[in-house]
Design a protein around this motif. Structure first.
Motif, mmCIF file in Angstrom:
data_model
loop_
_atom_site.group_PDB
_atom_site.id
_atom_site.type_symbol
_atom_site.label_atom_id
_atom_site.label_comp_id
_atom_site.label_asym_id
_atom_site.label_seq_id
_atom_site.Cartn_x
_atom_site.Cartn_y
_atom_site.Cartn_z
ATOM 1 N N UNK A 1 0.767 -1.051 0.171
ATOM 2 C CA UNK A 1 0.045 -0.036 0.082
ATOM 3 C C UNK A 1 0.768 1.242 0.049
ATOM 4 N N UNK A 2 2.157 1.299 0.325
ATOM 5 C CA UNK A 2 2.799 2.412 0.767
ATOM 6 C C UNK A 2 4.032 2.480 -0.181
ATOM 7 N N UNK A 3 4.250 3.386 -1.240
ATOM 8 C CA UNK A 3 5.157 3.377 -2.186
ATOM 9 C C UNK A 3 6.495 3.320 -1.420
ATOM 10 N N UNK A 4 6.757 4.411 -0.366
ATOM 11 C CA UNK A 4 8.019 4.493 0.290
ATOM 12 C C UNK A 4 8.408 3.360 0.861
ATOM 13 N N UNK A 5 7.501 2.508 1.427
ATOM 14 C CA UNK A 5 7.911 1.319 2.093
ATOM 15 C C UNK A 5 8.397 0.061 1.107
ATOM 16 N N UNK A 6 7.628 0.184 -0.115
ATOM 17 C CA UNK A 6 8.172 -0.642 -1.062
ATOM 18 C C UNK A 6 9.671 -0.432 -1.618
ATOM 19 N N UNK A 7 9.808 0.901 -1.917
ATOM 20 C CA UNK A 7 11.169 1.215 -2.132
ATOM 21 C C UNK A 7 12.220 0.783 -1.049
ATOM 22 N N UNK A 8 11.659 0.935 0.070
ATOM 23 C CA UNK A 8 12.612 0.690 1.236
ATOM 24 C C UNK A 8 13.099 -0.861 1.175
ATOM 25 N N UNK A 9 11.890 -1.390 0.898
ATOM 26 C CA UNK A 9 12.098 -2.976 0.893
ATOM 27 C C UNK A 9 12.910 -3.483 -0.324
ATOM 28 N N UNK A 10 12.789 -3.091 -1.276
ATOM 29 C CA UNK A 10 13.371 -3.400 -2.731
ATOM 30 C C UNK A 10 14.777 -3.064 -2.478
ATOM 31 N N UNK A 11 15.056 -1.775 -1.974
ATOM 32 C CA UNK A 11 16.466 -1.544 -2.082
ATOM 33 C C UNK A 11 17.119 -2.343 -0.986
ATOM 34 N N UNK A 12 16.482 -2.632 0.158
ATOM 35 C CA UNK A 12 17.195 -3.778 1.158
ATOM 36 C C UNK A 12 17.605 -5.144 0.215
ATOM 37 N N UNK A 13 16.491 -5.302 -0.510
ATOM 38 C CA UNK A 13 16.620 -6.795 -1.060
ATOM 39 C C UNK A 13 17.802 -6.573 -2.207
ATOM 40 N N UNK A 14 18.273 -5.484 -2.562
ATOM 41 C CA UNK A 14 19.115 -5.542 -3.659
ATOM 42 C C UNK A 14 20.675 -5.693 -2.875
ATOM 43 N N UNK A 15 20.728 -5.510 -1.819
ATOM 44 C CA UNK A 15 22.059 -5.620 -1.149
ATOM 45 C C UNK A 15 22.627 -6.894 -0.572
ATOM 46 N N UNK A 16 22.164 -7.779 -1.413
ATOM 47 C CA UNK A 16 22.748 -9.146 -0.873
ATOM 48 C C UNK A 16 23.597 -9.873 -2.106
ATOM 49 N N UNK A 17 24.412 -10.722 -1.903
ATOM 50 C CA UNK A 17 25.444 -11.626 -2.712
ATOM 51 C C UNK A 17 24.473 -12.389 -3.351
ATOM 52 N N UNK A 18 23.675 -13.123 -2.816
ATOM 53 C CA UNK A 18 22.715 -14.505 -3.361
ATOM 54 C C UNK A 18 21.444 -14.133 -3.169
ATOM 55 N N UNK A 19 20.511 -14.913 -3.934
ATOM 56 C CA UNK A 19 19.184 -14.777 -4.120
ATOM 57 C C UNK A 19 18.527 -16.022 -4.064
ATOM 58 N N UNK A 20 17.405 -16.341 -2.982
ATOM 59 C CA UNK A 20 16.518 -17.456 -3.347
ATOM 60 C C UNK A 20 15.189 -16.803 -3.509
#
Length: 166
Positions: A109-128
């Motif tokens: 529901x919250x654009x700022x929250x989506x961007x915050x979460x997405x940016x956190x998700x970008x900061x990993x070496x690996x992904x499942x």
């Protein structure tokens, strides 16, 4: 606007630089793309919510296989979970070793929250990743040459998902 079938990597690979340039004006995203990823850090995305009604949720076997595979093949393996179903995650022992569990309440529901979460998700070496364009794009844009990206194969329909690696 970037519109299309996101799950087919061949369709977006040539647009990776364009996508990064388009979103990196956001300070959170720009910073996430610049940081050094901690060795072994892994983002696990678990989407259930609306997928339960659609019968497209991934079963725990997909996550068991994926976590075990990276645990054997990634030095300093550790993982954080992003989910819309924290109770399901906490009820499955395969996730007991998660360093963190993020379960944002208002992300859809919250654009700022989506961007915050997405940016956190970008900061990993690996992904499942789940069979979700949200984690797919985080892995696609955030992964580096040495990253491991595990995804369900096939993406939808078949309840007995295999694990594939980029």
């Amino acid at each position: 606007i970037y519109d299309g079938y996101w799950q087919e990597l061949d369709f977006i690979i040539e647009s990776k630089n364009y996508l990064i340039e388009s979103i990196k004006d956001n300070k959170l995203i720009s910073n996430a793309l610049k940081i050094d990823r901690p060795s072994g850090s892994t983002m696990v995305h678990i989407r259930r919510g609306d997928y339960l009604d659609l019968n497209q949720e991934l079963n725990d076997n997909y996550y068991i296989q994926s976590i075990n595979k990276l645990n054997k093949n990634v030095k300093n393996f550790n993982f954080d979970i992003y989910t819309d179903d924290i109770s399901w995650v906490k009820s499955n022992s395969i996730f007991d070793n998660a360093s963190n569990i993020f379960s944002p309440k208002s992300a859809h529901e919250d654009r700022d929250q989506v961007i915050k979460i997405f940016s956190q998700m970008l900061s990993y070496e690996n992904y499942i990743i789940a069979n979700s364009s949200f984690s797919y794009m985080a892995a696609f844009l955030g992964s580096l040459e040495n990253s491991k990206v595990l995804y369900p194969d096939p993406w939808f329909l078949n309840k007995n998902k295999n694990v594939s690696v980029k």
